[in-house]
Design a protein around this motif. Structure first.
Motif, PDB file in Angstrom:
ATOM      1  N   TYR A  47      -4.459  -8.361   6.133  1.00 41.31           N
ATOM      2  CA  TYR A  47      -3.549  -7.208   6.122  1.00 41.31           C
ATOM      3  C   TYR A  47      -2.120  -7.660   5.812  1.00 41.31           C
ATOM      4  O   TYR A  47      -1.435  -7.079   4.967  1.00 41.31           O
ATOM      5  CB  TYR A  47      -3.631  -6.498   7.485  1.00 41.31           C
ATOM      6  N   ASP A  61      -1.851  -8.925   2.072  1.00 40.26           N
ATOM      7  CA  ASP A  61      -1.801  -7.836   1.105  1.00 40.26           C
ATOM      8  C   ASP A  61      -0.413  -7.182   1.092  1.00 40.26           C
ATOM      9  O   ASP A  61       0.114  -6.867   0.022  1.00 40.26           O
ATOM     10  CB  ASP A  61      -2.863  -6.779   1.451  1.00 40.26           C
ATOM     11  N   ILE A  62       0.158  -6.970   2.264  1.00 40.79           N
ATOM     12  CA  ILE A  62       1.475  -6.328   2.322  1.00 40.79           C
ATOM     13  C   ILE A  62       2.532  -7.228   1.687  1.00 40.79           C
ATOM     14  O   ILE A  62       3.365  -6.771   0.896  1.00 40.79           O
ATOM     15  CB  ILE A  62       1.843  -5.973   3.785  1.00 40.79           C
ATOM     16  N   TRP A 118       0.620  -1.725  -0.276  1.00 42.71           N
ATOM     17  CA  TRP A 118      -0.802  -1.405  -0.239  1.00 42.71           C
ATOM     18  C   TRP A 118      -1.611  -2.610   0.213  1.00 42.71           C
ATOM     19  O   TRP A 118      -1.160  -3.743   0.168  1.00 42.71           O
ATOM     20  CB  TRP A 118      -1.292  -0.941  -1.615  1.00 42.71           C
ATOM     21  N   THR A 119      -2.816  -2.300   0.660  1.00 44.62           N
ATOM     22  CA  THR A 119      -3.819  -3.326   0.907  1.00 44.62           C
ATOM     23  C   THR A 119      -5.031  -2.974   0.062  1.00 44.62           C
ATOM     24  O   THR A 119      -5.164  -1.848  -0.409  1.00 44.62           O
ATOM     25  CB  THR A 119      -4.264  -3.351   2.385  1.00 44.62           C
ATOM     26  N   SER A 120      -5.914  -3.919  -0.103  1.00 40.23           N
ATOM     27  CA  SER A 120      -7.186  -3.581  -0.737  1.00 40.23           C
ATOM     28  C   SER A 120      -7.942  -2.622   0.171  1.00 40.23           C
ATOM     29  O   SER A 120      -7.718  -2.581   1.389  1.00 40.23           O
ATOM     30  CB  SER A 120      -8.020  -4.840  -0.955  1.00 40.23           C
ATOM     31  N   THR A 166      -9.685  -4.616   2.933  1.00 37.96           N
ATOM     32  CA  THR A 166      -8.816  -5.005   4.049  1.00 37.96           C
ATOM     33  C   THR A 166      -8.505  -3.803   4.942  1.00 37.96           C
ATOM     34  O   THR A 166      -8.531  -3.898   6.170  1.00 37.96           O
ATOM     35  CB  THR A 166      -7.504  -5.601   3.511  1.00 37.96           C
ATOM     36  N   PHE A 167      -8.223  -2.687   4.323  1.00 44.24           N
ATOM     37  CA  PHE A 167      -7.899  -1.476   5.072  1.00 44.24           C
ATOM     38  C   PHE A 167      -9.061  -1.059   5.973  1.00 44.24           C
ATOM     39  O   PHE A 167      -8.874  -0.750   7.154  1.00 44.24           O
ATOM     40  CB  PHE A 167      -7.562  -0.364   4.071  1.00 44.24           C
ATOM     41  N   TYR A 185      -9.226  -3.365   8.913  1.00 41.90           N
ATOM     42  CA  TYR A 185      -8.148  -3.148   9.875  1.00 41.90           C
ATOM     43  C   TYR A 185      -8.439  -1.911  10.737  1.00 41.90           C
ATOM     44  O   TYR A 185      -8.325  -1.954  11.963  1.00 41.90           O
ATOM     45  CB  TYR A 185      -6.822  -3.000   9.127  1.00 41.90           C
TER      46      TYR A 185
END
Lengths: 245, 245, 245, 245, 245, 245
Positions: free
Chosen positions: A88, A91-92, B79-81, B84-85, B88
């Motif tokens: 996370y 990615d950010i 954004w995240t992929s 990943t989102f 999370y």
């Protein structure tokens, strides 16, 4: 500039390559401090530094949940795996860098995040097109740092300064007496305990009775100054230096 | 109760199995609305519903960055992929469930998150010890829903109501004229565009000139009511029903 | 040209950058239609479009198992995780693109695949050297689309046309009476059910009694026409456009 | 029973725990045999064995794309990573097992799949609630097996028998003369080549001139018999035996 | 007992639940000490402790490559990603535990492994059927620990004791003068450097001239004693304790 | 040169692009041979070949734990998943290649590693900047190879030669009589057993009574010669050849 409250057109107009990513946690902080303490503290330090820094600095929204499984036995603690957390954050940081803000300080408010942040920032520096370092605020407050604990005098003080009313003053005595004076259970330099409920009954480590809003103001000043000094260093850093060159 | 501001001892005292997890995004919302619009809106809807619901409802802190790569060409979008989102969100829902709050509504403020949330909540219901459903607030405001767009009248109105001053009123005309009237570029039912800069110059879709704080108040009321009705249904839901039994 | 029946030397001689990848599912389709319905239908639409298109179009073999866990309680349903499915489709599209067929339409026959296909095709367009879009045939048949259901009049009709005998005519009445008239269990716009056995006893949604081979012929014509129009658009598409340029 | 053509209600009525999963490949088979050869052959063997077996056997649809990157330089070859392939096969086997068909033979038509199938079936036996073994048909045809090659006499013969017309008879001489007589480039027992274009110009290994439909009939009979004998063994197998018990 | 040199029948006869897993690294240790220093040192400490411990202790073979990417610019350094390293260690610990040796101390010889080991051992304790803690030998040698550095007096001394001849005595002066006196480049408590070549020309940190075989003997004694004390604690440890119970 | 015992400065001075990575296993080898047999044997072959090769060859430290879950029921066997093993080997080969040693032979001592090594080396050749092939020593000893078994005459002999005393001579008779004469339980060409305890009581396959140190010397000579011949071929290999060019 805080991204959350700016428009993209204003963000596009900023000339900087510096960004701060506050990273907190939602986890128990004893009977007297709220679950969101780490996030509030990390945001406060990041904002204070950005405000006083001489160049523009982009401040991303705070990551609210981190590596806090060690407090899982206390109600309300939220956590992700360290692996999810790293993904996370990475990615950010990469999306920050995609806009040209490719020198990022991750402003951390939770000790349990530190190892994962060290790993992910090194990976970013080595393998992504960005430079990133972690900064844990309570490590950067001079003599105070030695009293850190958990939900102890430092976190409590900073919260009392930046968010008066968030701390339940009437529970601080209980917090102190029901807590532990040391993080972990140790044999030599090895901590035998993986979770905090193994060594603290109410989740507290340290004595929050020495907390105060005044001390919080001083902590914020110290941490923000240290972070500004770090921003100076990061701004000038050659991301791929070699000694002697 | 909002977890961020409560202590673990207060959290432990709550008797409920219902929780809300607001999920937003940090992404362009035209020249007039801030990057944090989706997060603010999702939190506002979740908080309003929890406040008016007859039983206690736990409200987790908002996830601030989601699946928003489609806006990557607009400064400040994070954004995240999708992968990943999902990880999370799943980790957070599982930690909520670990405390007994195992009926979770994910309160979503960003259309780009919807497919990923549908996938992850179904996976949670089938394979974890929790029940979870996504709720996207702007789908639940009756006739208004058809005017959604992006940074259009709905999001702008809700923001004007819950966070007066966040919207740059003086840029709304520009927002309207420099935007697009439709999301995507379509051949039949297929959108040929993967990113929003392919079809909108300033990031706006729809006409935010029909926004107002009054409309925002109505939207909040509608969305919060719909969410309360959903909480009723979730509270009563047999997580593993079979038709005819 | 269908890859399965061609030799590599013939494939090497084709001059095109267009390819179709049919994606089906092996899942319950009520007591009257076979488990392979979605695969047969997707292949039929892809083949019909390739046959009538004015330029050569490569047709890959159909992916026979997809995201169908929602039917897991009905015997014979096979499924993969959404994550595995995306990886499988992405790898295939990338190998198509390795031969120069880098504009790919994924021709989908199963609603449960749609979200995963949207995610993976967007990822391909943004991060791989290929352009890909999903096309779900029953969304592209005009007025008929509103009657889709599951194992309902559309799928049954198309199958009756392209594979006479596959449908058990003598069970269609039972199929209709033992099914459901709506997909899901809804509270507002939220589907509370994750699996189909929660709302349909025999797996059917909709009324297959209005199916016919004639209607199937019309559906095939409509879908193939829509797919040819999409191939036109994909052939001309600038994969990385910017509005106003 | 072939799942594709059966309804779920018929599938539910079958009493067996035996299933076959054909696994093929879409890859070059020289100038004379189609890209789908391996899939057709695997399906033919699986179907023939299921037809002649004395108990019911479920036959899943064939996996059409496998581990074939070694042929990537020949047009039309499709492939997935070995990791994706294993995940796809494992998910399918687990969904077969979910319906009680938990003794599965993976009927393989492509040598490049064999190692990955060995790994994934062992993992299934050890860690999932199913028993699975791979069966590669051309290893089970007695003396013929030594002539396997690639697109050579065995594959060509079987195809000529089960799908007359699929083989381009007029190119068989070219196939033979432009091919190689050995798979790989060897130093001792080590193959130095990772891709087939490193050692065969037209993709062929072996001499398809000795192929015939009659030989194909014999091969099918041998392979189906071997597979039936394996089904006997699998049906009786204690999945977790210990020698001496 | 060292597993490598025992037979399985002897291993089966051991009555203990204690195991040691030495973890080293193959990485630069200046011009005077070999690339395998960390592995040799970790094995020596583990073996010495097992030899003097009053109960049997299983010693696994040493993991020879770890998280050492920070030395990648120095020839011969080998490394894995932290994620691969954690997986490798976790799998080994789980297989130790499968034989009943489910209280494992990971005896570490490389600082760069420490954070990854902390993460993976906590995960094992919380989620696998085993208890594991990391022990880094040079943290457990009393006053000496403050002089650690890299390829400095501690590592050099231990090597001189356990493997006389491994250290190039004639290069120790060069090692000292071409090295650095501090690990990293610091701004406050933040290390700006991710790789060691950023701050040391020959890879050394600290002054190996104060190394000696006698000091090495003392270090081994101190570390082995500390490890035995840890084994006592691990043997008695309730893996899932709760304070106050 | 063996990396473990060299300094980085000496490693930097070597002029070669050839490296050997020994890969062993820690697993049961009957009542008479130690758990570390495969690692010792792989290292011995790699070292012998490097010693006699006319150009310098880098020898990495041996990977001590591999894909050995099939022996899990015998005490002391350690294993990783095949996926973890591939990642570990791939990371090490890539770090070797980072120093210019980008032609790597993986010298393997355990049959259970072979399939995973074939997969990972092919992936390295196709997708990383390195060339790698696996070499399994007991496949390269001429007529002897047919007697391989497990803990049988070959492994026992080589160990008796390179590490006299490691083999328990007094248990060899028991080893022979309590073992099996064949690996696996076969139906045609399919092995029905996934674990060795299913077909051998004491873990042995083959008859170690025909082992001797003299035979071990011959085996080492044969294997080292074959490995040197392979190094010649690897040194000259065009990593991306095309037949006819």
């Amino acid at each position: 500039m805080r991204l959350e409250t700016e428009t993209w057109t204003d963000a596009a107009a900023v000339e900087t390559d510096l960004a701060l990513l506050p990273v907190g946690s939602t986890e128990q902080h004893g009977p007297h401090a709220p679950l969101g303490t780490d996030t509030v503290d990390a945001e406060a330090v990041a904002t204070a530094a950005a405000d006083r820094y001489d160049d523009p600095v982009v401040v991303a929204p705070a990551v609210p949940v981190g590596v806090a499984e060690e407090h899982r036995e206390f109600a309300g603690t939220l956590w992700t795996s360290a692996s999810t957390f790293r993904a996370y954050v990475r990615d950010i940081v990469r999306s920050l860098a995609a806009h040209g803000w490719d020198r990022v300080v991750v402003v951390n408010g939770h000790g349990g995040n530190a190892a994962a942040l060290g790993e992910v920032t090194a990976r970013i520096v080595r393998h992504d097109d960005a430079y990133a370092v972690p900064f844990t605020w309570f490590d950067e407050v001079g003599e105070h740092s030695s009293e850190m604990g958990h939900a102890g005098p430092l976190e409590t003080s900073l919260l009392q300064h930046v968010n008066p009313g968030a701390v339940r003053a009437d529970r601080i005595d209980d917090a102190a007496t029901g807590g532990s004076d040391r993080w972990g259970e140790w044999q030599g330099r090895v901590n035998l305990a993986v979770d905090s409920h193994e060594f603290t009954e109410n989740g507290v480590v340290g004595d929050p009775r020495s907390a105060s809003a005044e001390r919080g103001e001083e902590l914020l000043d110290l941490a923000a100054s240290a972070l500004c000094a770090l921003l100076d260093a990061v701004r000038e850093r050659d991301p791929r230096p070699r000694v002697g060159e």
